[in-house]
Scaffold this motif. Structure first.
Motif, PDB file in Angstrom:
ATOM      1  N   ARG A  50       2.862  21.941  11.292  1.00 23.94           N
ATOM      2  CA  ARG A  50       4.360  21.735  11.670  1.00 23.94           C
ATOM      3  C   ARG A  50       4.429  20.521  12.729  1.00 23.94           C
ATOM      4  NH1 ARG A  50       7.570  25.567   9.928  1.00 23.94           N
ATOM      5  NH2 ARG A  50       6.675  27.357   9.214  1.00 23.94           N
ATOM      6  N   ASN A  51       4.146  19.570  12.187  1.00 27.50           N
ATOM      7  CA  ASN A  51       3.925  18.345  12.776  1.00 27.50           C
ATOM      8  C   ASN A  51       5.152  17.261  12.956  1.00 27.50           C
ATOM      9  OD1 ASN A  51       3.733  17.216  10.313  1.00 27.50           O
ATOM     10  ND2 ASN A  51       1.723  16.493  10.801  1.00 27.50           N
ATOM     11  N   VAL A  52       6.238  17.992  12.966  1.00 29.68           N
ATOM     12  CA  VAL A  52       7.782  17.338  13.371  1.00 29.68           C
ATOM     13  C   VAL A  52       8.124  16.154  12.252  1.00 29.68           C
ATOM     14  CG1 VAL A  52       8.955  16.301  14.955  1.00 29.68           C
ATOM     15  CG2 VAL A  52       7.424  18.256  15.568  1.00 29.68           C
ATOM     16  N   ILE A  53       7.049  15.288  12.058  1.00 28.90           N
ATOM     17  CA  ILE A  53       7.770  14.040  11.300  1.00 28.90           C
ATOM     18  C   ILE A  53       7.033  13.389  10.552  1.00 28.90           C
ATOM     19  CG2 ILE A  53       6.690  12.885  13.416  1.00 28.90           C
ATOM     20  CD1 ILE A  53       9.512  10.972  13.545  1.00 28.90           C
ATOM     21  N   HIS A  54       7.440  12.759   9.633  1.00 35.78           N
ATOM     22  CA  HIS A  54       6.669  11.682   8.512  1.00 35.78           C
ATOM     23  C   HIS A  54       7.029  10.445   8.900  1.00 35.78           C
ATOM     24  CE1 HIS A  54       5.599  10.106   4.826  1.00 35.78           C
ATOM     25  NE2 HIS A  54       6.534   9.564   4.801  1.00 35.78           N
ATOM     26  N   GLY A  55       6.031   9.491   8.513  1.00 35.86           N
ATOM     27  CA  GLY A  55       6.443   7.924   8.528  1.00 35.86           C
ATOM     28  C   GLY A  55       5.742   7.294   7.487  1.00 35.86           C
ATOM     29  N   SER A  56       6.079   6.475   6.872  1.00 34.98           N
ATOM     30  CA  SER A  56       5.200   5.802   5.743  1.00 34.98           C
ATOM     31  C   SER A  56       3.830   5.161   6.381  1.00 34.98           C
ATOM     32  CB  SER A  56       6.201   4.708   4.951  1.00 34.98           C
ATOM     33  OG  SER A  56       7.527   5.020   4.676  1.00 34.98           O
ATOM     34  N   ASP A  57       2.960   5.269   5.458  1.00 36.19           N
ATOM     35  CA  ASP A  57       1.703   4.583   5.785  1.00 36.19           C
ATOM     36  C   ASP A  57       1.280   3.343   5.497  1.00 36.19           C
ATOM     37  OD1 ASP A  57       0.934   5.115   3.362  1.00 36.19           O
ATOM     38  OD2 ASP A  57      -0.355   6.771   3.779  1.00 36.19           O
ATOM     39  N   SER A  58       2.178   2.621   4.655  1.00 39.54           N
ATOM     40  CA  SER A  58       1.700   1.291   4.253  1.00 39.54           C
ATOM     41  C   SER A  58       3.042   0.861   3.723  1.00 39.54           C
ATOM     42  CB  SER A  58       0.801   1.422   3.125  1.00 39.54           C
ATOM     43  OG  SER A  58       1.282   2.084   1.972  1.00 39.54           O
ATOM     44  N   ALA A  59       3.137  -0.719   3.702  1.00 44.63           N
ATOM     45  CA  ALA A  59       4.228  -1.272   2.829  1.00 44.63           C
ATOM     46  C   ALA A  59       4.702  -0.747   1.842  1.00 44.63           C
ATOM     47  CB  ALA A  59       4.133  -2.935   3.066  1.00 44.63           C
ATOM     48  N   GLU A  60       3.590  -0.423   0.581  1.00 49.72           N
ATOM     49  CA  GLU A  60       3.775   0.076  -0.507  1.00 49.72           C
ATOM     50  C   GLU A  60       4.394   1.358  -0.527  1.00 49.72           C
ATOM     51  OE1 GLU A  60       0.061   0.901  -2.532  1.00 49.72           O
ATOM     52  OE2 GLU A  60       0.788   0.869  -4.440  1.00 49.72           O
ATOM     53  N   SER A  61       3.860   2.263   0.390  1.00 50.71           N
ATOM     54  CA  SER A  61       4.536   3.567   0.346  1.00 50.71           C
ATOM     55  C   SER A  61       5.903   3.632   0.722  1.00 50.71           C
ATOM     56  CB  SER A  61       3.678   4.675   0.906  1.00 50.71           C
ATOM     57  OG  SER A  61       3.439   4.366   2.415  1.00 50.71           O
ATOM     58  N   ALA A  62       6.229   2.862   1.881  1.00 52.98           N
ATOM     59  CA  ALA A  62       7.686   2.805   2.404  1.00 52.98           C
ATOM     60  C   ALA A  62       8.454   2.293   1.207  1.00 52.98           C
ATOM     61  CB  ALA A  62       7.540   1.701   3.533  1.00 52.98           C
ATOM     62  N   LYS A  63       8.016   1.185   0.543  1.00 52.16           N
ATOM     63  CA  LYS A  63       9.026   0.836  -0.545  1.00 52.16           C
ATOM     64  C   LYS A  63       9.162   2.061  -1.396  1.00 52.16           C
ATOM     65  CE  LYS A  63       9.328  -3.024  -3.928  1.00 52.16           C
ATOM     66  NZ  LYS A  63       8.626  -3.752  -4.975  1.00 52.16           N
ATOM     67  N   LYS A  64       8.231   2.724  -2.054  1.00 52.01           N
ATOM     68  CA  LYS A  64       8.306   3.786  -2.731  1.00 52.01           C
ATOM     69  C   LYS A  64       9.051   4.799  -2.441  1.00 52.01           C
ATOM     70  CE  LYS A  64       5.301   7.011  -4.782  1.00 52.01           C
ATOM     71  NZ  LYS A  64       3.802   7.415  -4.422  1.00 52.01           N
ATOM     72  N   GLU A  65       8.862   5.266  -1.022  1.00 48.89           N
ATOM     73  CA  GLU A  65       9.666   6.312  -0.366  1.00 48.89           C
ATOM     74  C   GLU A  65      10.982   6.127  -0.372  1.00 48.89           C
ATOM     75  OE1 GLU A  65       5.589   8.025   1.857  1.00 48.89           O
ATOM     76  OE2 GLU A  65       7.345   7.332   3.006  1.00 48.89           O
ATOM     77  N   ILE A  66      11.331   4.817   0.197  1.00 49.24           N
ATOM     78  CA  ILE A  66      12.784   4.486   0.283  1.00 49.24           C
ATOM     79  C   ILE A  66      13.544   4.471  -0.956  1.00 49.24           C
ATOM     80  CG2 ILE A  66      14.287   2.411   0.945  1.00 49.24           C
ATOM     81  CD1 ILE A  66      12.110   1.743   3.118  1.00 49.24           C
ATOM     82  N   ALA A  67      12.850   4.150  -2.279  1.00 47.81           N
ATOM     83  CA  ALA A  67      13.436   4.076  -3.400  1.00 47.81           C
ATOM     84  C   ALA A  67      13.595   5.383  -3.933  1.00 47.81           C
ATOM     85  CB  ALA A  67      12.753   3.365  -4.257  1.00 47.81           C
ATOM     86  N   LEU A  68      12.742   6.368  -3.556  1.00 52.41           N
ATOM     87  CA  LEU A  68      12.910   7.804  -3.836  1.00 52.41           C
ATOM     88  C   LEU A  68      13.859   8.672  -3.070  1.00 52.41           C
ATOM     89  CD1 LEU A  68      11.690  10.338  -5.341  1.00 52.41           C
ATOM     90  CD2 LEU A  68      10.335  10.834  -3.247  1.00 52.41           C
TER      91      LEU A  68
END
Ligand code: ATP
Ligand code: MG
Length: 137
Positions: free
Chosen positions: A111-129
């Motif tokens: 229960r750690n409250v928050i998620h943040g992308s861990d790399s430019a690649e995952s940020a791109k993928k997660e934003i698209a999702l």
């Protein structure tokens, strides 16, 4: 400009930490480019965390993410991925420094409250999702 996908997890929403967390990113100087409250389905949560699908805690993690609404966001600014992760703190709140979001508001890994992308690649993928129509330009 760099962008990161940041998500306030169900416990963060339930505990009324949305304003606190958004305030920290705003005051740091980042710009909000996408924002929505969403209840996600199991398949969607599994896709978001697909890199962890072979981990023993995967089912529990997905159960947690679908347990209530989450706040999905895109934040933009210089080094927002790395700096955002620093502001969030270590994955296990027992190791998160005071002053970080997890360090100040969480005690359990599950229960750690928050998620943040861990790399430019995952940020791109997660934003698209999460924002298939794209963030605000
Ligand atoms: P997040 O991706 O949610 O921002 P993170 O990048 O700090 O977290 P990950 O390794 O991506 O950490 O793990 C995703 C989530 O899975 C963690 O936030 C945590 O809730 C859970 N998790 C990670 N490792 C473990 C573990 N060893 N035992 C139980 N849960 C875990
Ligand atoms: Mg992660």
């Amino acid at each position: 400009m760099d962008q990161s996908f940041i998500m306030i997890k169900p416990d963060g929403v339930h505990r009324g930490l949305v304003g606190e967390i958004i305030g920290r990113f705003e005051k740091k100087g980042f710009t909000l480019k996408g924002l929505k409250l969403q209840i996600v389905e199991r398949g969607f949560a599994e896709k978001h965390y697909e890199e962890l699908s072979d981990k023993p805690f995967f089912t529990k993690l997905v159960d947690y993410i679908i347990s209530g609404p989450v706040v999905a966001m895109v934040w933009e600014g210089k080094n927002v991925i790395t700096t955002g992760r620093k502001m969030i703190g270590a994955t296990n709140p027992s190791n998160s420094e005071p002053g970080t979001i997890r360090g100040d508001f969480a005690i359990e890994m599950g229960r750690n409250v928050i998620h943040g992308s861990d790399s430019a690649e995952s940020a791109k993928k997660e934003i698209a999702l999460w924002f298939p129509d794209g963030p605000v330009s």
